[in-house]
Design a protein around this motif. Structure first.
Motif, PDB file in Angstrom:
ATOM      1  N   UNK A 123      43.791  35.650  45.680  1.00 17.96           N
ATOM      2  CA  UNK A 123      42.792  35.075  44.786  1.00 17.96           C
ATOM      3  C   UNK A 123      42.912  35.653  43.374  1.00 17.96           C
ATOM      4  N   UNK A 124      43.178  36.939  43.276  1.00 18.30           N
ATOM      5  CA  UNK A 124      43.366  37.544  41.953  1.00 18.30           C
ATOM      6  C   UNK A 124      44.591  36.964  41.254  1.00 18.30           C
TER       7      UNK A 124
ATOM      8  N   UNK B 149      43.105  26.960  32.447  1.00 18.55           N
ATOM      9  CA  UNK B 149      42.069  26.363  33.289  1.00 18.55           C
ATOM     10  C   UNK B 149      40.952  27.382  33.495  1.00 18.55           C
ATOM     11  N   UNK B 150      39.714  26.913  33.472  1.00 20.03           N
ATOM     12  CA  UNK B 150      38.584  27.801  33.765  1.00 20.03           C
ATOM     13  C   UNK B 150      38.673  28.251  35.222  1.00 20.03           C
ATOM     14  N   UNK B 151      38.744  29.542  35.439  1.00 16.50           N
ATOM     15  CA  UNK B 151      38.984  30.059  36.787  1.00 16.50           C
ATOM     16  C   UNK B 151      37.852  30.934  37.298  1.00 16.50           C
ATOM     17  N   UNK B 152      36.680  30.832  36.704  1.00 15.14           N
ATOM     18  CA  UNK B 152      35.569  31.694  37.095  1.00 15.14           C
ATOM     19  C   UNK B 152      35.130  31.457  38.533  1.00 15.14           C
ATOM     20  N   UNK B 153      35.399  30.314  39.086  1.00 15.20           N
ATOM     21  CA  UNK B 153      34.917  29.921  40.394  1.00 15.20           C
ATOM     22  C   UNK B 153      35.796  30.400  41.540  1.00 15.20           C
ATOM     23  N   UNK B 154      37.048  30.715  41.247  1.00 14.49           N
ATOM     24  CA  UNK B 154      37.992  31.003  42.329  1.00 14.49           C
ATOM     25  C   UNK B 154      37.701  32.325  43.038  1.00 14.49           C
TER      26      UNK B 154
ATOM     27  N   UNK C 117      44.545  34.655  37.864  1.00  9.50           N
ATOM     28  CA  UNK C 117      45.415  34.962  36.719  1.00  9.50           C
ATOM     29  C   UNK C 117      46.272  33.751  36.350  1.00  9.50           C
ATOM     30  N   UNK C 118      46.828  33.097  37.350  1.00  9.34           N
ATOM     31  CA  UNK C 118      47.654  31.927  37.094  1.00  9.34           C
ATOM     32  C   UNK C 118      46.868  30.791  36.448  1.00  9.34           C
ATOM     33  N   UNK C 119      45.659  30.562  36.918  1.00  6.06           N
ATOM     34  CA  UNK C 119      44.829  29.517  36.328  1.00  6.06           C
ATOM     35  C   UNK C 119      44.450  29.845  34.885  1.00  6.06           C
TER      36      UNK C 119
END
Length: 71
Positions: free
Chosen positions: A32-33, A44-49, A37-39
């Motif tokens: 997930x980390x 891309x907004x990645x706050x949700x992952x 980082x990839x998003x």
């Protein structure tokens, strides 16, 4: 020789602290980390992952513990 033992003890503690009882939870969080980082790198907004991965890892860990206790 004392420094070598100290270093081994620190590494063993860190591995035990991060991995804990269930290595799959640590693996899910690591993926997930990396995914976050990839998003972010892709713009891309990645706050949700990461919260979603933590919730999933918690459910996975609890499910495995319950199944292990039931036998």
């Amino acid at each position: 020789m004392t420094a070598w033992r100290w270093l081994r003890a620190v590494v063993a503690f860190c591995v035990d602290f991060v991995v804990g009882d269930d290595w799959t939870v640590a693996a899910v969080i690591a993926v997930a980390l990396l995914g976050t980082w990839g998003l972010v790198e892709a713009g891309v907004a990645a706050w949700w992952l990461l919260p979603l991965a933590v919730l999933g890892a918690t459910v996975l860990g609890l499910r495995r513990a319950v199944l292990r206790e039931r036998g």
